[in-house]
Design a protein around this motif. Structure first.
Motif, PDB file in Angstrom:
ATOM      1  N   UNK A  83       1.021  -1.300   0.053  1.00 19.57           N
ATOM      2  CA  UNK A  83       0.051  -0.030   0.092  1.00 19.57           C
ATOM      3  C   UNK A  83       0.896   1.112  -0.033  1.00 19.57           C
ATOM      4  N   UNK A  84       0.665   2.371  -0.741  1.00 22.20           N
ATOM      5  CA  UNK A  84       1.262   3.411  -0.892  1.00 22.20           C
ATOM      6  C   UNK A  84       0.740   4.419   0.277  1.00 22.20           C
ATOM      7  N   UNK A  85       1.424   4.917   0.965  1.00 17.43           N
ATOM      8  CA  UNK A  85       1.250   6.110   2.004  1.00 17.43           C
ATOM      9  C   UNK A  85       1.964   7.317   1.674  1.00 17.43           C
ATOM     10  N   UNK A  86       1.058   8.374   0.876  1.00 16.45           N
ATOM     11  CA  UNK A  86       1.459   9.633   0.582  1.00 16.45           C
ATOM     12  C   UNK A  86       1.569  10.602   1.685  1.00 16.45           C
ATOM     13  N   UNK A  87       2.439  11.168   1.920  1.00 15.04           N
ATOM     14  CA  UNK A  87       2.565  12.392   3.056  1.00 15.04           C
ATOM     15  C   UNK A  87       3.011  13.676   2.196  1.00 15.04           C
ATOM     16  N   UNK A  88       2.289  14.574   2.545  1.00  9.82           N
ATOM     17  CA  UNK A  88       2.428  15.964   1.980  1.00  9.82           C
ATOM     18  C   UNK A  88       2.591  16.852   3.007  1.00  9.82           C
ATOM     19  N   UNK A  89       3.769  17.698   2.865  1.00 11.72           N
ATOM     20  CA  UNK A  89       4.111  18.624   3.509  1.00 11.72           C
ATOM     21  C   UNK A  89       5.593  18.797   3.864  1.00 11.72           C
ATOM     22  N   UNK A  90       6.298  19.538   4.713  1.00 10.52           N
ATOM     23  CA  UNK A  90       7.580  19.467   5.089  1.00 10.52           C
ATOM     24  C   UNK A  90       7.842  18.516   5.813  1.00 10.52           C
TER      25      UNK A  90
END
Length: 176
Positions: A83-90
């Motif tokens: 499963x792909x866990x996309x984190x967005x941010x700094x």
């Protein structure tokens, strides 16, 4: 001078397995949809942070639209189930907001199930009418705070300590 330092204690895999089973039981026993969705969020946050080796508030960077976009990845025949866990941010002191894609086993060798929890999380957000923005949010749609999750985390760990002092000794002060 005069400071008292207390380092965090690691949770053993056995403790994490019991913890996740207790969270799942709370999801199943929830009296209403809002309570169930909150426990789903706590479980998904816990599994993302544990399996992804994330610290502090890094788990709150999980992006709902990215999660929905990549949720079917890793189901293809002849591929390793993931499963792909996309984190967005700094993230990790980088400059500017960026996407970071973390791949996790759909089910770990120890029996943890990141895919199941992330699918439940997407379903919970859809029930609330959300398809983008932060995956971990409060009932108003704003980014969730760690305080609410922490209280629930402590509640479950306290129960484990009471029932299984072999996993969390009574000498451990959970709230510390």
């Amino acid at each position: 001078m005069g400071q008292i330092s207390k380092s965090d204690l690691a949770m053993t895999l056995d403790t994490v397995l019991v913890y996740m089973s207790k969270i799942e039981a709370r999801v199943q026993e929830a009296m209403d949809g809002e309570e169930r969705r909150l426990w789903v969020s706590v479980g998904a946050y816990s599994i993302v942070c544990y399996v992804g080796s994330l610290r502090g508030n890094e788990g709150f960077l999980l992006d709902l639209s990215g999660l929905r976009l990549y949720l079917d990845e890793g189901r293809e025949p002849n591929s390793k189930p993931h499963v792909v866990v996309p984190l967005l941010g700094r993230f990790k002191n980088e400059l500017g907001e960026q996407y970071h894609l973390i791949l996790m086993a759909a089910v770990t060798g120890s029996g943890l199930s990141p895919r199941k929890w992330l699918e439940w999380l997407v379903q919970a957000r859809e029930e609330e009418g959300f398809t983008n923005g932060p995956a971990f949010r409060d009932s108003d749609g704003k980014l969730a705070t760690s305080r609410v999750y922490e209280d629930m985390f402590i509640e479950v760990l306290s129960e484990i300590q009471e029932e299984r002092p072999d996993l969390i000794p009574v000498s451990v002060e959970i709230t510390d």
